[in-house]
Write a protein that holds these residues in place. Structure first.
Motif, short mmCIF file in Angstrom:
data_model
loop_
_atom_site.label_atom_id
_atom_site.label_comp_id
_atom_site.label_asym_id
_atom_site.label_seq_id
_atom_site.Cartn_x
_atom_site.Cartn_y
_atom_site.Cartn_z
N UNK A 5 0.85 -1.20 0.00
CA UNK A 5 0.00 0.00 0.00
C UNK A 5 0.88 1.25 0.00
N UNK A 6 0.40 2.30 -0.62
CA UNK A 6 1.21 3.53 -0.73
C UNK A 6 1.63 4.06 0.64
N UNK A 7 0.73 4.02 1.61
CA UNK A 7 1.05 4.55 2.93
C UNK A 7 2.18 3.76 3.58
N UNK A 8 2.15 2.44 3.43
CA UNK A 8 3.22 1.62 4.00
C UNK A 8 4.54 1.89 3.28
N UNK A 9 4.47 2.04 1.96
CA UNK A 9 5.67 2.35 1.19
C UNK A 9 6.23 3.71 1.61
N UNK B 234 10.41 7.02 3.96
CA UNK B 234 10.78 8.06 4.92
C UNK B 234 11.84 7.54 5.88
N UNK B 235 11.70 6.28 6.31
CA UNK B 235 12.67 5.69 7.23
C UNK B 235 14.03 5.52 6.56
N UNK B 236 14.03 4.99 5.36
CA UNK B 236 15.30 4.71 4.67
C UNK B 236 16.05 5.98 4.30
N UNK B 237 15.35 7.03 4.01
CA UNK B 237 16.02 8.27 3.61
C UNK B 237 16.38 9.16 4.80
N UNK C 170 17.25 7.53 7.96
CA UNK C 170 18.03 6.73 8.89
C UNK C 170 17.28 6.36 10.15
N UNK C 171 15.95 6.45 10.12
CA UNK C 171 15.15 6.13 11.30
C UNK C 171 14.43 4.80 11.11
N UNK C 172 13.96 4.25 12.20
CA UNK C 172 13.11 3.09 12.14
C UNK C 172 11.73 3.53 11.63
N UNK C 173 11.05 2.69 10.84
CA UNK C 173 9.73 3.10 10.33
C UNK C 173 8.76 3.53 11.42
N UNK D 34 4.10 11.21 11.76
CA UNK D 34 3.00 11.18 10.79
C UNK D 34 3.11 12.27 9.72
N UNK D 35 3.53 13.47 10.13
CA UNK D 35 3.65 14.56 9.16
C UNK D 35 4.72 14.26 8.11
N UNK D 36 5.83 13.65 8.56
CA UNK D 36 6.89 13.30 7.62
C UNK D 36 6.42 12.20 6.66
N UNK D 37 5.71 11.23 7.20
CA UNK D 37 5.19 10.15 6.36
C UNK D 37 4.21 10.69 5.33
N UNK D 38 3.37 11.62 5.75
CA UNK D 38 2.39 12.21 4.84
C UNK D 38 3.08 13.01 3.73
N UNK D 39 4.14 13.74 4.09
CA UNK D 39 4.87 14.52 3.09
C UNK D 39 5.50 13.60 2.05
N UNK D 40 6.06 12.49 2.50
CA UNK D 40 6.64 11.53 1.56
C UNK D 40 5.54 10.91 0.70
N UNK D 41 4.42 10.58 1.30
CA UNK D 41 3.31 9.99 0.56
C UNK D 41 2.85 10.90 -0.58
#
Length: 235
Positions: free
Chosen positions: A143-147, A152-155, A157-160, A165-172
């Protein structure tokens, strides 16, 4: 698998290879062993870019190319460790990278006739490389949200689980509007509604893409390529 399991070389190398004028410069340097004056490179590149231009237009292009080499492209390639610049003599020479893997990527990327352009542009951005590595670790579409969380984690250096949430949304949002369409255009990913997967097919130039996979830590078998030893052009 941890967010940092795929380690890419510095972004500067991918930035360097994403630009056609810089690839042309590196291609010219592959043809000579000795340092070459920047003005000679500018002339050669201008002639490649506008082979039928009249003399006055060609002179103007040479001057424009020369300025861009001195102020943009030579500094960028020097930063990436791909060339050495002698400021006093205004000459450059090719340098090997920090690894044979990166050397092979540079050799393939600069040996073509433009057929690599779309591929190199597509993998230049770290989020797009993170998409490929994240999808290569999965057998089922994501799913796009999981991706987005994985990217966000890989770029960063953090654990998923540590991605805000705001960072994940920006990447999404960036995946939806920019990065997935770019990867889809070159045939690297397939998007089916909310789910994303690797296409399972390699780009036209399999040798160059194998080198890309080797550098970013993605199994080429995920794109239907064997695990052949990657050699540089001419080897």
């Amino acid at each position: 698998m941890s967010a940092n399991s795929h380690v890419s070389p510095p972004q500067t190398i991918f930035d360097a290879l994403a630009n056609g004028r810089r690839r042309a410069l590196l291609s010219l340097l592959r043809e000579v062993d000795e340092p070459i004056h920047v003005s000679r490179l500018a002339t050669a590149i201008a002639c490649r870019e506008a082979p039928t231009a009249p003399d006055d237009a060609l002179d103007a292009r040479i001057e424009e190319v020369l300025t861009s080499l001195r102020h943009v492209h030579v500094p960028r390639l020097r930063e990436a460790g791909l060339l050495a610049y002698d400021r006093r003599r205004d000459t450059v020479r090719r340098r090997s990278t920090r690894s044979r893997t990166e050397d092979r990527l540079v050799a393939h990327a600069t040996a073509g006739d433009g057929r690599h352009d779309a591929l190199l542009d597509a993998i230049a951005h770290p989020r797009r490389r993170a998409v490929l590595s994240a999808l290569a670790d999965r057998t089922d579409p994501l799913p796009r949200a999981d991706l987005a969380a994985l990217v966000a984690a890989r770029t960063s250096g953090r654990d998923p689980d540590a991605v805000a949430p705001a960072d994940r949304e920006a990447v999404l949002v960036s995946l939806h509007h920019v990065h997935l369409p770019k990867l889809s255009e070159v045939g690297l990913v397939a998007v089916d509604g909310d789910r994303v997967r690797l296409s399972g097919e390699a780009p036209v130039d399999a040798a160059c893409f194998r080198a890309v996979c080797e550098v970013i830590g993605v199994d080429p078998a995920a794109f239907g390529l064997g695990r052949d030893v990657v050699s540089a052009p001419g080897n």
